[in-house]
Design a protein around this motif. Sequence first.
Motif, PDB file in Angstrom:
ATOM      1  N   VAL A 122       0.857  -1.185   0.000  1.00  0.00           N
ATOM      2  CA  VAL A 122       0.000   0.000   0.000  1.00  0.00           C
ATOM      3  C   VAL A 122       0.894   1.235   0.000  1.00  0.00           C
ATOM      4  O   VAL A 122       1.821   1.336   0.805  1.00  0.00           O
ATOM      5  CB  VAL A 122      -0.914   0.021   1.249  1.00  0.00           C
ATOM      6  CG1 VAL A 122      -1.706   1.312   1.331  1.00  0.00           C
ATOM      7  CG2 VAL A 122      -1.840  -1.187   1.245  1.00  0.00           C
ATOM      8  N   ALA A 123       0.629   2.169  -0.899  1.00  0.00           N
ATOM      9  CA  ALA A 123       1.376   3.431  -0.959  1.00  0.00           C
ATOM     10  C   ALA A 123       0.759   4.425   0.019  1.00  0.00           C
ATOM     11  O   ALA A 123      -0.464   4.509   0.145  1.00  0.00           O
ATOM     12  CB  ALA A 123       1.338   3.994  -2.372  1.00  0.00           C
ATOM     13  N   ILE A 124       1.611   5.172   0.699  1.00  0.00           N
ATOM     14  CA  ILE A 124       1.145   6.230   1.595  1.00  0.00           C
ATOM     15  C   ILE A 124       1.251   7.549   0.845  1.00  0.00           C
ATOM     16  O   ILE A 124       2.309   8.178   0.816  1.00  0.00           O
ATOM     17  CB  ILE A 124       1.968   6.272   2.896  1.00  0.00           C
ATOM     18  CG1 ILE A 124       1.889   4.939   3.625  1.00  0.00           C
ATOM     19  CG2 ILE A 124       1.479   7.415   3.785  1.00  0.00           C
ATOM     20  CD1 ILE A 124       2.786   4.844   4.841  1.00  0.00           C
ATOM     21  N   ASN A 125       0.160   7.939   0.195  1.00  0.00           N
ATOM     22  CA  ASN A 125       0.103   9.242  -0.465  1.00  0.00           C
ATOM     23  C   ASN A 125      -0.335  10.257   0.575  1.00  0.00           C
ATOM     24  O   ASN A 125      -1.175   9.964   1.424  1.00  0.00           O
ATOM     25  CB  ASN A 125      -0.853   9.213  -1.649  1.00  0.00           C
ATOM     26  CG  ASN A 125      -0.307   8.356  -2.783  1.00  0.00           C
ATOM     27  OD1 ASN A 125       0.877   8.401  -3.082  1.00  0.00           O
ATOM     28  ND2 ASN A 125      -1.160   7.569  -3.384  1.00  0.00           N
ATOM     29  N   ALA A 126       0.257  11.443   0.548  1.00  0.00           N
ATOM     30  CA  ALA A 126       0.003  12.421   1.608  1.00  0.00           C
ATOM     31  C   ALA A 126       0.156  13.835   1.072  1.00  0.00           C
ATOM     32  O   ALA A 126       0.819  14.065   0.059  1.00  0.00           O
ATOM     33  CB  ALA A 126       0.981  12.195   2.751  1.00  0.00           C
ATOM     34  N   GLU A 127      -0.457  14.760   1.787  1.00  0.00           N
ATOM     35  CA  GLU A 127      -0.280  16.186   1.531  1.00  0.00           C
ATOM     36  C   GLU A 127       0.833  16.709   2.436  1.00  0.00           C
ATOM     37  O   GLU A 127       1.110  16.125   3.491  1.00  0.00           O
ATOM     38  CB  GLU A 127      -1.577  16.939   1.836  1.00  0.00           C
ATOM     39  CG  GLU A 127      -2.759  16.527   0.978  1.00  0.00           C
ATOM     40  CD  GLU A 127      -2.582  16.883  -0.488  1.00  0.00           C
ATOM     41  OE1 GLU A 127      -1.966  17.940  -0.780  1.00  0.00           O
ATOM     42  OE2 GLU A 127      -3.042  16.113  -1.344  1.00  0.00           O
TER      43      GLU A 127
END
Length: 168
Positions: A114-119
């Motif tokens: 799972v990729a941790i995409n974040a702002e």
Amino acid sequence: GPPRNQHKLLKYRPFIDLIEHPPILDNHRAIFGSQLQLLQFDLLRQGPHHEGPDRSWHRDFSFPGDYPLSINTILYLDEMNDEKGPTRVLPGSHRGWKQPPKEDARSKPLPAEVAINAEAGDAAFINSAIWHSGGINRGDGLRRGIYLYYGHWWLKRYEWQQAIPWQA
């Protein structure tokens, strides 16, 4: 550039204040209670169009179980998306003694990752026993994060041979 570790960061008040910033510290206290200790503190920076493998699967700590002994917290300074090479985790891998892949397989995607995409400004709290991998920045901008590594007071700190800066 190269990582900046606690011996450089903790000379500056904003980084000292970040260690006890309530939204970060309160989440760790909820897990570790009064046994909380900062184990390591780094600022990592990766420039644009970086070269290298897309994965480097590893565990920060090998003591599998449901209850974390330490947590690696990433505070994102830049947006993290597929182009920037997000941190990836393999859910459930903190259980059991199986180790991450070796050599060539270490740099390959895993089926359930799972990729941790974040702002920018988001934080990710990662059980240090879970298999995870940083990514490679193939985009135009910077890939920067502050890594706060907390655990039980009785764990040995990284770089324990050196005193923390007097400012801290």
